[in-house]
Design a protein around this motif. Structure first.
Motif, mmCIF file in Angstrom:
data_model
loop_
_atom_site.group_PDB
_atom_site.id
_atom_site.type_symbol
_atom_site.label_atom_id
_atom_site.label_comp_id
_atom_site.label_asym_id
_atom_site.label_seq_id
_atom_site.Cartn_x
_atom_site.Cartn_y
_atom_site.Cartn_z
ATOM 1 N N LEU A 41 44.513 37.784 39.114
ATOM 2 C CA LEU A 41 44.514 39.232 39.305
ATOM 3 C C LEU A 41 43.409 39.648 40.272
ATOM 4 C CD1 LEU A 41 45.588 42.040 38.477
ATOM 5 C CD2 LEU A 41 43.951 42.005 36.588
ATOM 6 N N TYR A 42 42.291 38.928 40.246
ATOM 7 C CA TYR A 42 41.125 39.273 41.071
ATOM 8 C C TYR A 42 40.920 38.299 42.239
ATOM 9 C CZ TYR A 42 39.458 42.975 38.011
ATOM 10 O OH TYR A 42 39.345 44.153 37.311
ATOM 11 N N MET A 43 41.830 37.369 42.423
ATOM 12 C CA MET A 43 41.727 36.379 43.483
ATOM 13 C C MET A 43 41.935 37.030 44.857
ATOM 14 S SD MET A 43 43.450 34.246 45.742
ATOM 15 C CE MET A 43 45.150 34.572 45.326
ATOM 16 N N PRO A 44 41.111 36.680 45.883
ATOM 17 C CA PRO A 44 39.986 35.733 45.836
ATOM 18 C C PRO A 44 38.671 36.446 45.504
ATOM 19 C CG PRO A 44 40.402 36.347 48.099
ATOM 20 C CD PRO A 44 41.431 37.078 47.267
ATOM 21 N N TYR A 45 37.734 35.704 44.916
ATOM 22 C CA TYR A 45 36.410 36.253 44.641
ATOM 23 C C TYR A 45 35.582 36.384 45.915
ATOM 24 C CZ TYR A 45 36.855 35.480 39.540
ATOM 25 O OH TYR A 45 37.231 35.521 38.222
ATOM 26 N N GLY A 46 35.852 35.522 46.887
ATOM 27 C CA GLY A 46 34.990 35.403 48.053
ATOM 28 C C GLY A 46 34.867 36.644 48.912
ATOM 29 N N LYS A 48 34.804 39.810 47.612
ATOM 30 C CA LYS A 48 34.352 40.929 46.783
ATOM 31 C C LYS A 48 32.829 40.954 46.732
ATOM 32 C CE LYS A 48 38.611 41.114 44.104
ATOM 33 N NZ LYS A 48 39.339 40.186 44.984
ATOM 34 N N ASN A 49 32.270 42.009 46.120
ATOM 35 C CA ASN A 49 30.811 42.116 46.114
ATOM 36 C C ASN A 49 30.193 41.425 44.902
ATOM 37 O OD1 ASN A 49 30.286 44.136 43.864
ATOM 38 N ND2 ASN A 49 31.674 45.342 45.147
ATOM 39 N N HIS A 50 28.912 41.162 45.006
ATOM 40 C CA HIS A 50 28.159 40.423 43.990
ATOM 41 C C HIS A 50 28.284 41.058 42.603
ATOM 42 C CE1 HIS A 50 24.598 37.948 42.707
ATOM 43 N NE2 HIS A 50 24.529 38.920 41.819
ATOM 44 N N HIS A 51 28.077 42.359 42.528
ATOM 45 C CA HIS A 51 28.058 43.041 41.227
ATOM 46 C C HIS A 51 29.410 42.954 40.524
ATOM 47 C CE1 HIS A 51 27.083 45.967 38.126
ATOM 48 N NE2 HIS A 51 28.194 46.604 38.430
ATOM 49 N N SER A 52 30.500 43.187 41.249
ATOM 50 C CA SER A 52 31.820 43.180 40.617
ATOM 51 C C SER A 52 32.192 41.784 40.131
ATOM 52 C CB SER A 52 32.881 43.719 41.579
ATOM 53 O OG SER A 52 33.004 42.889 42.712
ATOM 54 N N ILE A 53 31.823 40.753 40.886
ATOM 55 C CA ILE A 53 32.112 39.383 40.465
ATOM 56 C C ILE A 53 31.268 39.015 39.248
ATOM 57 C CG2 ILE A 53 32.015 36.951 41.132
ATOM 58 C CD1 ILE A 53 34.312 38.609 42.362
ATOM 59 N N LYS A 54 30.006 39.375 39.262
ATOM 60 C CA LYS A 54 29.130 39.090 38.115
ATOM 61 C C LYS A 54 29.688 39.727 36.842
ATOM 62 C CE LYS A 54 24.297 39.588 36.599
ATOM 63 N NZ LYS A 54 24.540 40.286 35.325
ATOM 64 N N LYS A 55 30.061 40.994 36.925
ATOM 65 C CA LYS A 55 30.604 41.708 35.766
ATOM 66 C C LYS A 55 31.904 41.067 35.287
ATOM 67 C CE LYS A 55 31.944 46.387 34.317
ATOM 68 N NZ LYS A 55 32.091 47.802 34.770
ATOM 69 N N ARG A 56 32.777 40.717 36.223
ATOM 70 C CA ARG A 56 34.069 40.136 35.883
ATOM 71 C C ARG A 56 33.904 38.767 35.231
ATOM 72 N NH1 ARG A 56 39.224 41.190 34.488
ATOM 73 N NH2 ARG A 56 40.616 39.506 35.082
ATOM 74 N N VAL A 57 33.097 37.910 35.818
ATOM 75 C CA VAL A 57 32.949 36.546 35.321
ATOM 76 C C VAL A 57 32.268 36.532 33.955
ATOM 77 C CG1 VAL A 57 31.831 34.322 35.745
ATOM 78 C CG2 VAL A 57 33.006 35.497 37.604
ATOM 79 N N GLU A 58 31.283 37.390 33.747
ATOM 80 C CA GLU A 58 30.627 37.451 32.433
ATOM 81 C C GLU A 58 31.609 37.913 31.355
ATOM 82 O OE1 GLU A 58 27.095 39.786 32.931
ATOM 83 O OE2 GLU A 58 25.938 38.051 33.637
ATOM 84 N N LEU A 59 32.501 38.833 31.696
ATOM 85 C CA LEU A 59 33.543 39.264 30.766
ATOM 86 C C LEU A 59 34.443 38.086 30.380
ATOM 87 C CD1 LEU A 59 35.349 41.498 29.378
ATOM 88 C CD2 LEU A 59 36.558 41.654 31.558
ATOM 89 N N LEU A 60 34.821 37.294 31.368
ATOM 90 C CA LEU A 60 35.729 36.172 31.115
ATOM 91 C C LEU A 60 35.037 35.034 30.366
ATOM 92 C CD1 LEU A 60 37.701 36.094 34.489
ATOM 93 C CD2 LEU A 60 38.321 37.209 32.341
ATOM 94 N N ILE A 61 33.766 34.825 30.638
ATOM 95 C CA ILE A 61 33.006 33.816 29.884
ATOM 96 C C ILE A 61 32.994 34.178 28.404
ATOM 97 C CG2 ILE A 61 30.694 32.900 29.434
ATOM 98 C CD1 ILE A 61 30.186 33.065 32.462
ATOM 99 N N ASP A 62 32.686 35.438 28.107
ATOM 100 C CA ASP A 62 32.662 35.892 26.710
ATOM 101 C C ASP A 62 34.028 35.733 26.058
ATOM 102 O OD1 ASP A 62 29.985 36.545 26.849
ATOM 103 O OD2 ASP A 62 30.329 38.658 27.287
ATOM 104 N N LEU A 63 35.080 36.035 26.804
ATOM 105 C CA LEU A 63 36.444 35.899 26.288
ATOM 106 C C LEU A 63 36.758 34.442 25.957
ATOM 107 C CD1 LEU A 63 39.249 37.366 25.862
ATOM 108 C CD2 LEU A 63 39.794 36.578 28.175
ATOM 109 N N LEU A 64 36.396 33.543 26.843
ATOM 110 C CA LEU A 64 36.685 32.118 26.639
ATOM 111 C C LEU A 64 35.911 31.549 25.453
ATOM 112 C CD1 LEU A 64 36.748 31.009 30.367
ATOM 113 C CD2 LEU A 64 38.675 30.901 28.779
#
Length: 231
Positions: A41-46, A48-64
């Motif tokens: 849904l968010y591909m590619p990360y490359g 996008k900006n630092h803040h949005s990727i940080k927020k997104r990845v931390e959300l997915l880490i918690d989910l996993l």
């Protein structure tokens, strides 16, 4: 990290690039419990900006970790690895970087690693996603990018994007005098665990796409049903 018995290992990437890590783990251990999460849904990360990727990845880490009970999470995206603080977590492996190497990576990775030697490419990862099974077209695309960035003049380059690792043989065939190193190999070396006797793989996608699901199955040479998340 200490030796974990029968862990569930989650591999997180924006797309298909992290399959290169899953294939390395399967080749090394043959069995185990794995989750492959392609955040298509968010591909590619490359780009996008630092803040949005940080927020997104931390959300997915918690989910996993919380929902899918992952014992280990591997951030298979080099760009995402430069956006999060792995010291916040006990179960996270990220791509690491060393100033002695030259990296071929995405634009955001270069922006986040200002004091490192990074050759930025802002479009190749997406082109690999689109043309992964068209060998002739992909080779033409990669050759053009190699020429554009003057990669043939280097002796050694670390592929700082797992999408590039998926086609490392293409890089090597086009630049036989350059040593191409997969950045994920440094992470794989650190992982030590006792896998289960069976092999279990779960595929998670953040956006419904049968064709994308089929693409991942073809890359790992298996027929696994995917779970689609509304997140």
């Amino acid at each position: 990290m200490s030796n974990i018995q029968n862990p569930t290992i989650a591999i997180l990437d924006s797309g298909i690039g992290g399959v290169s890590i899953l294939r390395q783990l399967l080749s090394r251990f043959h069995t185990g419990n794995y989750i492959y999460f392609a955040d298509n849904l968010y591909m590619p990360y490359g780009n996008k900006n630092h803040h949005s990727i940080k927020k997104r990845v931390e959300l997915l880490i918690d989910l996993l970790i919380k929902k899918y009970k992952a014992d280990i999470v591997i951030i298979a995206c080099n760009t995402a690895s430069t956006c999060i603080d792995d010291k916040k977590y006990k179960k996270i492996y990220i791509m690491s970087f060393d100033k002695k190497y030259i990296y071929y990576a995405t634009g955001l990775t270069k922006n986040n690693l200002k004091d490192y030697q990074v050759i930025a490419d802002r479009s190749l990862a997406k082109m690999i996603e689109s043309n992964i099974f068209d060998e002739k077209k992909l080779k033409t695309i990669v050759a053009r990018h190699i020429d554009s960035h003057g990669l043939r003049k280097y002796r050694k380059i670390v592929l700082g994007c797992t999408h590039y690792e998926l086609i490392s043989d293409t890089f090597k065939s086009l630049c036989p005098d350059v040593e191409f190193v997969s950045n994920s190999s440094f992470v794989i070396e650190k992982i030590n665990y006792q896998p289960s006797a069976d092999l279990n793989i779960k595929i998670l996608l953040s956006k419904y796409s049968k064709s994308y699901h089929d693409k991942i199955n073809k890359l790992i040479r298996r027929d696994i049903c995917a779970e689609y998340l509304d997140t």
